[in-house]
Design a protein around this motif. Sequence first.
Motif, PDB file in Angstrom:
ATOM      1  N   THR A 199       0.857  -1.185   0.000  1.00 21.04           N
ATOM      2  CA  THR A 199       0.000   0.000   0.000  1.00 21.04           C
ATOM      3  C   THR A 199       0.890   1.230   0.000  1.00 21.04           C
ATOM      4  N   ALA A 200       0.312   2.346  -0.465  1.00 20.59           N
ATOM      5  CA  ALA A 200       1.031   3.620  -0.482  1.00 20.59           C
ATOM      6  C   ALA A 200       0.011   4.744  -0.548  1.00 20.59           C
ATOM      7  N   PRO A 201       0.410   5.973  -0.205  1.00 24.90           N
ATOM      8  CA  PRO A 201      -0.480   7.119  -0.380  1.00 24.90           C
ATOM      9  C   PRO A 201      -0.872   7.247  -1.855  1.00 24.90           C
ATOM     10  N   ALA A 202      -2.093   7.706  -2.109  1.00 30.19           N
ATOM     11  CA  ALA A 202      -2.611   7.774  -3.475  1.00 30.19           C
ATOM     12  C   ALA A 202      -1.926   8.824  -4.335  1.00 30.19           C
ATOM     13  N   GLY A 203      -1.480   9.918  -3.741  1.00 27.61           N
ATOM     14  CA  GLY A 203      -0.885  10.979  -4.541  1.00 27.61           C
ATOM     15  C   GLY A 203      -1.944  11.713  -5.344  1.00 27.61           C
ATOM     16  N   ASP A 204      -1.510  12.528  -6.289  1.00 24.53           N
ATOM     17  CA  ASP A 204      -2.434  13.328  -7.098  1.00 24.53           C
ATOM     18  C   ASP A 204      -3.219  12.497  -8.102  1.00 24.53           C
ATOM     19  N   ASP A 205      -2.641  11.400  -8.572  1.00 21.88           N
ATOM     20  CA  ASP A 205      -3.281  10.527  -9.554  1.00 21.88           C
ATOM     21  C   ASP A 205      -3.237   9.100  -9.021  1.00 21.88           C
ATOM     22  N   SER A 206      -4.301   8.690  -8.322  1.00 25.82           N
ATOM     23  CA  SER A 206      -4.287   7.391  -7.650  1.00 25.82           C
ATOM     24  C   SER A 206      -4.129   6.234  -8.629  1.00 25.82           C
ATOM     25  N   ARG A 207      -4.681   6.366  -9.815  1.00 24.46           N
ATOM     26  CA  ARG A 207      -4.550   5.290 -10.819  1.00 24.46           C
ATOM     27  C   ARG A 207      -3.083   5.130 -11.235  1.00 24.46           C
ATOM     28  N   ALA A 208      -2.415   6.229 -11.532  1.00 27.33           N
ATOM     29  CA  ALA A 208      -1.003   6.174 -11.919  1.00 27.33           C
ATOM     30  C   ALA A 208      -0.149   5.649 -10.767  1.00 27.33           C
ATOM     31  N   THR A 209      -0.465   6.083  -9.544  1.00 25.28           N
ATOM     32  CA  THR A 209       0.268   5.596  -8.371  1.00 25.28           C
ATOM     33  C   THR A 209       0.085   4.093  -8.219  1.00 25.28           C
ATOM     34  N   ALA A 210      -1.148   3.612  -8.383  1.00 22.22           N
ATOM     35  CA  ALA A 210      -1.419   2.176  -8.263  1.00 22.22           C
ATOM     36  C   ALA A 210      -0.658   1.391  -9.327  1.00 22.22           C
ATOM     37  N   HIS A 211      -0.638   1.895 -10.555  1.00 21.07           N
ATOM     38  CA  HIS A 211       0.079   1.192 -11.626  1.00 21.07           C
ATOM     39  C   HIS A 211       1.577   1.138 -11.341  1.00 21.07           C
ATOM     40  N   ALA A 212       2.153   2.250 -10.891  1.00 18.74           N
ATOM     41  CA  ALA A 212       3.586   2.284 -10.580  1.00 18.74           C
ATOM     42  C   ALA A 212       3.906   1.335  -9.424  1.00 18.74           C
ATOM     43  N   LEU A 213       3.062   1.348  -8.387  1.00 20.30           N
ATOM     44  CA  LEU A 213       3.289   0.470  -7.241  1.00 20.30           C
ATOM     45  C   LEU A 213       3.154  -0.999  -7.640  1.00 20.30           C
ATOM     46  N   LEU A 214       2.170  -1.300  -8.485  1.00 16.34           N
ATOM     47  CA  LEU A 214       1.982  -2.673  -8.949  1.00 16.34           C
ATOM     48  C   LEU A 214       3.199  -3.143  -9.749  1.00 16.34           C
ATOM     49  N   LEU A 215       3.720  -2.292 -10.618  1.00 12.86           N
ATOM     50  CA  LEU A 215       4.914  -2.661 -11.385  1.00 12.86           C
ATOM     51  C   LEU A 215       6.115  -2.883 -10.469  1.00 12.86           C
ATOM     52  N   SER A 216       6.250  -2.059  -9.428  1.00 13.74           N
ATOM     53  CA  SER A 216       7.345  -2.248  -8.472  1.00 13.74           C
ATOM     54  C   SER A 216       7.212  -3.581  -7.744  1.00 13.74           C
ATOM     55  N   LEU A 217       6.006  -3.886  -7.267  1.00 12.96           N
ATOM     56  CA  LEU A 217       5.768  -5.161  -6.593  1.00 12.96           C
ATOM     57  C   LEU A 217       6.025  -6.322  -7.555  1.00 12.96           C
ATOM     58  N   ALA A 218       5.497  -6.223  -8.768  1.00 13.73           N
ATOM     59  CA  ALA A 218       5.678  -7.296  -9.756  1.00 13.73           C
ATOM     60  C   ALA A 218       7.156  -7.521 -10.060  1.00 13.73           C
ATOM     61  N   GLY A 219       7.936  -6.447 -10.031  1.00 10.25           N
ATOM     62  CA  GLY A 219       9.363  -6.562 -10.286  1.00 10.25           C
ATOM     63  C   GLY A 219      10.104  -7.375  -9.238  1.00 10.25           C
ATOM     64  N   THR A 220       9.490  -7.587  -8.085  1.00 14.43           N
ATOM     65  CA  THR A 220      10.102  -8.444  -7.070  1.00 14.43           C
ATOM     66  C   THR A 220       9.793  -9.920  -7.320  1.00 14.43           C
ATOM     67  N   LEU A 221       8.860 -10.184  -8.240  1.00 11.09           N
ATOM     68  CA  LEU A 221       8.425 -11.559  -8.508  1.00 11.09           C
ATOM     69  C   LEU A 221       8.828 -12.064  -9.895  1.00 11.09           C
ATOM     70  N   VAL A 222       8.874 -11.171 -10.893  1.00  6.19           N
ATOM     71  CA  VAL A 222       9.280 -11.521 -12.259  1.00  6.19           C
ATOM     72  C   VAL A 222      10.199 -10.426 -12.773  1.00  6.19           C
ATOM     73  N   SER A 223      11.024 -10.760 -13.749  1.00  3.27           N
ATOM     74  CA  SER A 223      11.900  -9.721 -14.294  1.00  3.27           C
ATOM     75  C   SER A 223      11.204  -8.986 -15.433  1.00  3.27           C
TER      76      SER A 223
END
Length: 190
Positions: A3-27
């Motif tokens: 989880t993270a603060p939503a920031g100004d654009d919650s959708r963009a924040t969610a996508h960036a956070l999801l990509l960061s999390l996914a990067g810990t599981l797949v390259s």
Amino acid sequence: MWTAPAGDDSRATAHALLLSLAGTLVSDPVLQHAANGRPEIPGLAVSLSHSRSRVAVAARRTGSIGIDLEDVYPREVSGLARRWFDPAELEWMAGDLHAFLQLWTAKEAVGKALGVGLRNSGLRRRVPFGDGPVGSVPGLYVVRLPLDGAVLAVALDEPPVEIVLTEHQGTALRSTVRSRTSFPVVVRGN
């Protein structure tokens, strides 16, 4: 799960956070969207949710996963509850906002795990009042995780033993919460 603060654009924040999390599981994860808007990353089951103040993302290598998050703030929910919840659910929630949000987020998480969201009477789908198996959808389990100022539910197609929720503050790690259940399989989000 992260989880993270939503920031100004919650959708963009969610996508960036999801990509960061996914990067810990797949390259080199690549975020795509299905025709219905559902986020997809090849090789992973993923889900995301965003509220006014924060985002939550979940990923795992196998199976399915759904996550939903709602901020807790004063609001009128009795009309929605009467429209969508059955008598047993109305009795259980007894007009309590937190109980309403526990049911609502569980229903959303289950719909996301199924890949259909709230379509096909998703809000009428019965979910457990606490953590446990979803009687109306055999093989799915709901777990609610502690989060200050919000209600967070996750639905999985196997019963977890441990779920790791990592809270981020911008790029910095804020805290990690391990939620133990009585189920027999380990699920880790980071």
